[in-house]
Design a protein around this motif. Sequence first.
Motif, mmCIF file in Angstrom:
data_model
loop_
_atom_site.group_PDB
_atom_site.id
_atom_site.type_symbol
_atom_site.label_atom_id
_atom_site.label_comp_id
_atom_site.label_asym_id
_atom_site.label_seq_id
_atom_site.Cartn_x
_atom_site.Cartn_y
_atom_site.Cartn_z
ATOM 1 N N LEU A 55 0.838 -1.198 0.000
ATOM 2 C CA LEU A 55 0.000 0.000 0.000
ATOM 3 C C LEU A 55 0.873 1.248 0.000
ATOM 4 C CD1 LEU A 55 -2.838 1.383 0.415
ATOM 5 C CD2 LEU A 55 -2.346 1.272 2.881
ATOM 6 N N GLY A 56 0.656 2.126 -0.980
ATOM 7 C CA GLY A 56 1.301 3.428 -1.001
ATOM 8 C C GLY A 56 0.356 4.491 -0.479
ATOM 9 N N VAL A 57 0.873 5.434 0.304
ATOM 10 C CA VAL A 57 0.056 6.521 0.852
ATOM 11 C C VAL A 57 0.672 7.854 0.437
ATOM 12 C CG1 VAL A 57 -0.691 5.082 2.786
ATOM 13 C CG2 VAL A 57 1.282 6.601 3.077
ATOM 14 N N ARG A 58 -0.097 8.931 0.615
ATOM 15 C CA ARG A 58 0.343 10.240 0.138
ATOM 16 C C ARG A 58 -0.254 11.331 1.005
ATOM 17 N NH1 ARG A 58 -0.469 12.217 -6.180
ATOM 18 N NH2 ARG A 58 0.696 14.176 -6.029
ATOM 19 N N CYS A 59 0.440 12.444 1.133
ATOM 20 C CA CYS A 59 -0.066 13.568 1.921
ATOM 21 C C CYS A 59 -1.457 13.949 1.436
ATOM 22 C CB CYS A 59 0.885 14.759 1.817
ATOM 23 S SG CYS A 59 0.351 16.188 2.794
ATOM 24 N N LEU A 82 1.913 -6.910 5.542
ATOM 25 C CA LEU A 82 1.454 -5.649 4.978
ATOM 26 C C LEU A 82 2.633 -4.678 4.911
ATOM 27 C CD1 LEU A 82 -0.717 -3.725 3.973
ATOM 28 C CD2 LEU A 82 -1.407 -3.335 6.348
ATOM 29 N N VAL A 83 2.925 -4.184 3.707
ATOM 30 C CA VAL A 83 4.053 -3.281 3.467
ATOM 31 C C VAL A 83 3.499 -1.924 3.050
ATOM 32 C CG1 VAL A 83 6.135 -2.875 2.094
ATOM 33 C CG2 VAL A 83 5.496 -5.218 2.751
ATOM 34 N N VAL A 84 4.000 -0.858 3.696
ATOM 35 C CA VAL A 84 3.498 0.492 3.446
ATOM 36 C C VAL A 84 4.666 1.418 3.130
ATOM 37 C CG1 VAL A 84 2.181 2.442 4.386
ATOM 38 C CG2 VAL A 84 1.575 0.097 5.032
ATOM 39 N N TRP A 85 4.471 2.305 2.154
ATOM 40 C CA TRP A 85 5.475 3.324 1.830
ATOM 41 C C TRP A 85 4.743 4.612 1.461
ATOM 42 C CZ3 TRP A 85 4.276 -0.902 -1.084
ATOM 43 C CH2 TRP A 85 3.678 -0.665 -2.318
ATOM 44 N N THR A 86 5.484 5.706 1.341
ATOM 45 C CA THR A 86 4.865 6.959 0.958
ATOM 46 C C THR A 86 5.197 7.313 -0.485
ATOM 47 O OG1 THR A 86 6.699 8.424 1.604
ATOM 48 C CG2 THR A 86 5.106 7.817 3.321
ATOM 49 N N HIS A 87 4.265 7.989 -1.107
ATOM 50 C CA HIS A 87 4.456 8.508 -2.456
ATOM 51 C C HIS A 87 5.633 9.477 -2.488
ATOM 52 C CE1 HIS A 87 3.630 11.490 -5.669
ATOM 53 N NE2 HIS A 87 3.148 10.468 -6.334
ATOM 54 N N GLU A 88 5.776 10.266 -1.430
ATOM 55 C CA GLU A 88 6.832 11.271 -1.390
ATOM 56 C C GLU A 88 8.216 10.645 -1.444
ATOM 57 O OE1 GLU A 88 3.099 12.838 0.128
ATOM 58 O OE2 GLU A 88 4.278 11.109 0.779
ATOM 59 N N HIS A 125 11.447 0.126 -8.433
ATOM 60 C CA HIS A 125 12.346 -1.016 -8.219
ATOM 61 C C HIS A 125 12.521 -1.293 -6.730
ATOM 62 C CE1 HIS A 125 14.855 2.550 -7.948
ATOM 63 N NE2 HIS A 125 15.809 1.834 -7.387
ATOM 64 N N LEU A 126 12.500 -0.255 -5.901
ATOM 65 C CA LEU A 126 12.602 -0.471 -4.462
ATOM 66 C C LEU A 126 11.310 -1.036 -3.897
ATOM 67 C CD1 LEU A 126 14.591 2.633 -3.138
ATOM 68 C CD2 LEU A 126 15.418 0.327 -3.628
ATOM 69 N N GLN A 127 10.195 -0.577 -4.412
ATOM 70 C CA GLN A 127 8.921 -1.155 -3.992
ATOM 71 C C GLN A 127 8.895 -2.648 -4.311
ATOM 72 O OE1 GLN A 127 5.544 1.038 -5.570
ATOM 73 N NE2 GLN A 127 6.708 2.946 -5.559
ATOM 74 N N LEU A 128 9.303 -2.993 -5.526
ATOM 75 C CA LEU A 128 9.297 -4.397 -5.939
ATOM 76 C C LEU A 128 10.235 -5.233 -5.076
ATOM 77 C CD1 LEU A 128 8.412 -6.613 -7.900
ATOM 78 C CD2 LEU A 128 10.227 -5.866 -9.452
ATOM 79 N N HIS A 129 11.405 -4.696 -4.777
ATOM 80 C CA HIS A 129 12.360 -5.445 -3.952
ATOM 81 C C HIS A 129 11.790 -5.692 -2.558
ATOM 82 C CE1 HIS A 129 16.037 -6.205 -1.548
ATOM 83 N NE2 HIS A 129 16.429 -6.822 -2.633
ATOM 84 N N GLY A 166 2.491 -2.789 15.121
ATOM 85 C CA GLY A 166 2.825 -4.150 14.698
ATOM 86 C C GLY A 166 2.029 -4.633 13.503
ATOM 87 N N SER A 167 1.250 -3.743 12.869
ATOM 88 C CA SER A 167 0.371 -4.183 11.794
ATOM 89 C C SER A 167 0.985 -4.072 10.404
ATOM 90 C CB SER A 167 -0.939 -3.373 11.823
ATOM 91 O OG SER A 167 -0.681 -1.990 11.679
ATOM 92 N N ALA A 168 2.119 -3.354 10.259
ATOM 93 C CA ALA A 168 2.669 -3.137 8.924
ATOM 94 C C ALA A 168 4.167 -2.886 8.986
ATOM 95 C CB ALA A 168 1.973 -1.950 8.251
ATOM 96 N N ASP A 169 4.836 -3.174 7.868
ATOM 97 C CA ASP A 169 6.245 -2.822 7.689
ATOM 98 C C ASP A 169 6.305 -1.516 6.908
ATOM 99 O OD1 ASP A 169 6.991 -5.185 8.919
ATOM 100 O OD2 ASP A 169 7.240 -6.270 7.029
ATOM 101 N N TYR A 170 6.880 -0.490 7.500
ATOM 102 C CA TYR A 170 6.992 0.828 6.884
ATOM 103 C C TYR A 170 8.387 0.938 6.281
ATOM 104 C CZ TYR A 170 7.002 6.000 6.746
ATOM 105 O OH TYR A 170 7.086 7.317 6.368
ATOM 106 N N ILE A 171 8.473 1.086 4.948
ATOM 107 C CA ILE A 171 9.754 0.882 4.259
ATOM 108 C C ILE A 171 10.368 2.157 3.698
ATOM 109 C CG2 ILE A 171 9.148 -1.484 3.664
ATOM 110 C CD1 ILE A 171 8.641 -0.435 0.763
#
Length: 304
Positions: free
Chosen positions: A127-131, A182-188, A195-199, A272-277
Amino acid sequence: MDVILHVGAHRTATTTFQHHLAANRGALRAARATYWGPKVVRGGLFRTMSGGTDPILPWQAKRAAKRAALRSEALRQDGIKRLIISDENMLGSLRNVLEDTLLYPGAGRRIAEFAQGFQKHNLTIGLGVRCYSHWWTSALAFRLMRGGPLPRADLRERMVTQPRRWRHIVEEIARAVPDARLVVWTHEALSSAPHLQLHALADIATIPASLPILNAAPRGTEVRRFMTDCGLNAEEFTWPDNRFMPFEMHEADALRAQYQDDLTWLAEGAGGSADYIDAMSAQTDAQTVEGRGSSDDGEHRYLA
């Protein structure tokens, strides 16, 4: 087999990720992986439940789960180790989000319905999130050019005060699919680093590449011209540096504060619900590109 569901959100460079996958099918084959994009998901596999509308009916979910289970098992028997599925409409439709002025209602339930067909496999959800100030602005501009609502004061107020946050989406998905990672990252941080998201999602290495900026939110000049052509008063809104910015300063400040609360929660472990990468972004010199996107498998689309 490992199954990865890349579920969006909309306007967070989802089609950049999809384009990267389509452009690296050779690397995927070498890693014994395969990719299903929106054409596969919407065209047959989940055709009765992938339009992004709510709710998904039980018979729709049951049939789709059976189709997914059969196709994923066939892949496993063919030696595939990783299946990557990407479609932002799994969370719900952008149109419904704007019509309801509510951030992906029922997201956890929807993702659980899509995950039913992969119960025999190891599941990862991305899941990607954004401001919020940029996310709502991008969503509004995108839909406005297709007959969507004008961001007048009452609508903006509902967007600022609507109760749902990315944190709630993360918690809902984690509860609905408790055995999934569950893996989470930001659009920013990672919009221009698919490629980092895929890895992070599938442990597959691909070479970073310069991607075309397609399917982006329309430029301020395009929005102003569209409004003028429709007989609307574009001067109702501010246009800093000729950008479409519907929110007043105090509204944007409130949305940024809400987002910062989300990021603090994610950085502190997300309960504990997600990995923030996002820390992975320090490994590259990738620059953030607002609203970046491209066509899936070379097909022009209007849904990311």
